[in-house]
Design an enzyme around this catalytic site. Structure first.
Site, short mmCIF file in Angstrom:
data_model
loop_
_atom_site.label_atom_id
_atom_site.label_comp_id
_atom_site.label_asym_id
_atom_site.label_seq_id
_atom_site.Cartn_x
_atom_site.Cartn_y
_atom_site.Cartn_z
CG ASP A 23 -1.73 1.23 1.41
OD1 ASP A 23 -1.68 2.11 0.53
OD2 ASP A 23 -2.44 1.35 2.43
CE LYS A 87 -1.87 7.10 -3.37
NZ LYS A 87 -2.36 6.19 -2.33
CD GLU A 187 -5.17 3.65 -2.55
OE1 GLU A 187 -6.07 4.43 -2.18
OE2 GLU A 187 -4.02 4.03 -2.81
CG ASP A 211 -9.23 5.20 1.85
OD1 ASP A 211 -8.75 5.73 2.88
OD2 ASP A 211 -8.52 4.65 0.99
#
Length: 618
Positions: A23, A87, A187, A211
């Site tokens: 992850d 990211k 994800e 999330d």
């Protein structure tokens, strides 16, 4: 050299070794595996430490790097050389980040173009791919240290809304870190797999994955049929997360103690100290009704009720996103069978209550929300390794397919391990004014330069109407049908001119050749990425020289004599840099030329706008 078996179903090398699930997060990253004995997914960690590795990189004065918890301490003391949230830069151009530029404390290069962002640290320039690869390398080394075995294969997760460029950038980062990336998994799909959803082929379900991480919020609506996950819709806020909960508490104390915002900005230690106490308060209030701490001779305190009223507007924002995602998927809350909670911030009881109330049913939060995505990636890795015999592996492409772009680079449209049938498309443009044709060369392979890959076919798209460079829009589409036949189509969108060709990609490749190509791509990853970066820097440099030359020929009246001299010098310096094999030097000279030309380019633009406002055409 030892013979390595190859699994045709996955196109992956088979050795007795672990395939890990990774992850790669905005705030934290981690690695998970399927435990050989228990057959259950576990997150890797050293004895008493956390499984989470902060996604933070620090560069010291000598160019050495530190990644993770030790790098995090420099966020305060050396912010310009400490990279966080890399990211967010993946596959982005500066234009995409403009309104959030002040979020980053390090230097994100503004070359005001559509090209991908670069980060400047001292006099070195890094792409988001290189930065992410440093985090992945740290995770790889950590996993090898814990498992006492080499780790060379991984499944890496990305947000469901990541586009093609962002996914390819993640694959490249893995390759640069020495990892053979078997699959990029969404994800929310990974989180669902961690709960065993989608593992039963008969199951049909609609899932909402909520999330809420440290800095970002995503809601995804997925449908599972026959073990295949379909993303029906995604929504969210890339600048909303647990950090904002902390910030709300800090602001509460700031008001309480009469501290001004200027004082807070000027005094980094005060700000950081309050932020750390706020984080502690947030965690404490998940299980307690009040938080108190002695700090700097003062007593900081906040009750659960106060905290919940502070964060209610933030939670409401996420619920609005949930409603929007349902609307896009053309569903109602009643259509959702299961709700999965992901991200550390979902531990806040009020978050769980709000989500449960919105969807009208209890939420799934049994699996550690920090680890759930990595654990699901490990489940996917186990399926790819062929260990999960109940799970059917569909036909997939053994090698990546793409076309040649400027400078002899390979632009991948369909990455290896893509399920068949599949399709992908991307837009390109011309390099020269009035260019009437474009050669489309199709290649198969994993290397960055087409000369190291295998040419499958090529054709010419002719009859493009004469337009300035960069204006035509040529869409190239790859479609692989169920028989593994690749159809490549190219179409100029403004004129409708099109051309297509059929290719059989598997033609004449033995297992040994596929295996050799895969091995070479990992062995040469570092050189390949450096070569690609150099070719891209040169291409960018040449384009900037061309546009500057054109601009000066047209607008020389806007330049002072000194500006003319400075521009000529900067152009000469860039021209010279292009002959050397140093991408950082080329970027420095591009930046220097941009600095010189910015003032007069802005003057010319202002004048043009003023002229247009007077009713004249520009």
């Amino acid at each position: 050299m030892a013979k390595i078996g190859i699994n045709i179903a996955t196109g992956s090398l088979q050795q007795e070794e672990m395939i890990v699930g990774i992850d790669l997060g905005t705030t934290n990253s981690l690695v998970a595996i399927i435990h050989p004995e228990s057959k259950k997914p576990v997150a890797l960690k050293e004895h008493d430490t956390s499984s989470l590795v902060p996604s933070v990189i620090h560069f010291d004065a000598f160019g050495n790097t530190e990644v993770g918890a030790s790098a995090k301490t420099y966020l305060e003391t050396d912010p310009q050389n400490t990279i966080f949230s890399a990211k967010r830069l993946m596959g982005k151009s500066y234009q995409d980040l403009k309104q959030h530029a002040d979020f980053f404390t390090y230097k994100v290069i503004d070359d005001d173009t559509e090209s991908l962002v670069k980060v400047q640290v001292g006099d070195r320039f890094f792409s988001p791919v290189e930065l992410s690869s440093l985090i992945l390398k740290e995770l790889k080394q950590r996993a090898e240290h814990i498992l006492k075995t080499p780790v060379t294969k991984a499944v890496i997760t990305v947000p469901a809304y990541f586009n093609d460029a962002q996914r390819q950038a993640t694959r490249d980062a893995g390759k640069l870190a020495g990892l053979d990336v078997l699959r990029i998994v969404n994800e929310p799909t990974a989180a669902s797999l961690a709960y065993g959803l989608g593992l039963n082929p008969e199951e049909e379900k609609t899932i909402a994955v909520y999330d809420l991480g440290g800095g970002t919020f995503d809601i995804s609506i997925l449908r599972i049929t026959n073990g295949v996950f379909d993303v029906l819709s995604t929504n969210g806020d890339t600048y909303l997360g647990g950090d904002d909960f902390d910030h709300a508490i800090v602001q509460h104390w700031v008001r309480q103690f009469g501290i001004t915002q200027d004082e807070l900005r000027a005094n980094k230690q005060l700000a950081q100290g309050l932020r750390l106490r706020a984080e502690e308060a947030k965690k404490t209030l998940s299980n307690a009704d009040v938080y108190t701490a002695e700090w700097n001779g003062d007593t900081l305190s906040i009750t659960k009720v106060e905290f919940e009223s502070l964060i209610q507007p933030l939670i409401d924002k996420t619920i609005t996103c949930c409603a929007a995602a349902l609307k896009d998927a053309q569903l109602t809350a009643a259509n959702i069978d299961t709700i999965v909670m992901v991200g550390g911030s979902t531990r806040v009881p009020l978050v769980k209550q709000a989500v449960s109330a919105f969807f009208g049913k209890p939420v799934h939060d049994e699996v550690n929300p920090d680890e759930v995505v990595a654990l699901g990636a490990a489940v996917q890795a186990d399926i790819l390794a062929g260990n999960n015999k109940d799970f059917l592996l569909l036909d997939i492409t053994p090698l990546s397919l793409g076309i040649e772009t400027m400078g002899g680079l390979m632009d991948v449209l369909i990455p290896r391990n893509s399920k068949i049938p599949t399709k992908a498309g991307r837009q390109y443009t011309t390099q020269q004014d009035g260019q009437s044709g474009m050669r489309i060369s199709v290649y198969q392979g994993e290397r960055d330069l087409v000369k190291d890959n295998r040419k499958l076919a090529e054709f010419n798209l002719t009859g493009i109407p004469g337009m300035p460079a960069g204006l035509p829009k040529v869409e190239v589409n790859f479609l692989i049908n169920a028989d593994g036949i690749l159809v490549v189509k190219a179409k100029e969108l403004r004129s409708g001119v099109e051309q297509s060709i059929e290719v059989k990609p598997q033609y004449g490749l033995t297992d040994e050749e596929v295996e050799r190509m895969l091995l070479e791509s990992i062995t040469h990853a570092k050189d390949d990425i450096q070569t690609r970066a150099l070719v891209e820097a040169r291409t960018e440099g040449e384009q900037i020289l061309g546009t500057t030359e054109k601009f000066i020929a047209k607008n020389s009246s806007f330049l002072t004599q000194q500006e003319m001299i400075d521009t000529a010098n900067a152009m000469q310096a860039l021209q010279l840099a292009l002959t050397m094999d140093n991408k950082d030097l080329i970027h420095q000279k591009i930046e220097a030329l941009n600095e010189v030309s910015r003032p007069y380019a802005e003057r010319a633009m202002d004048q043009a706008v003023a002229g247009a406002l007077k009713g004249k055409t520009v």
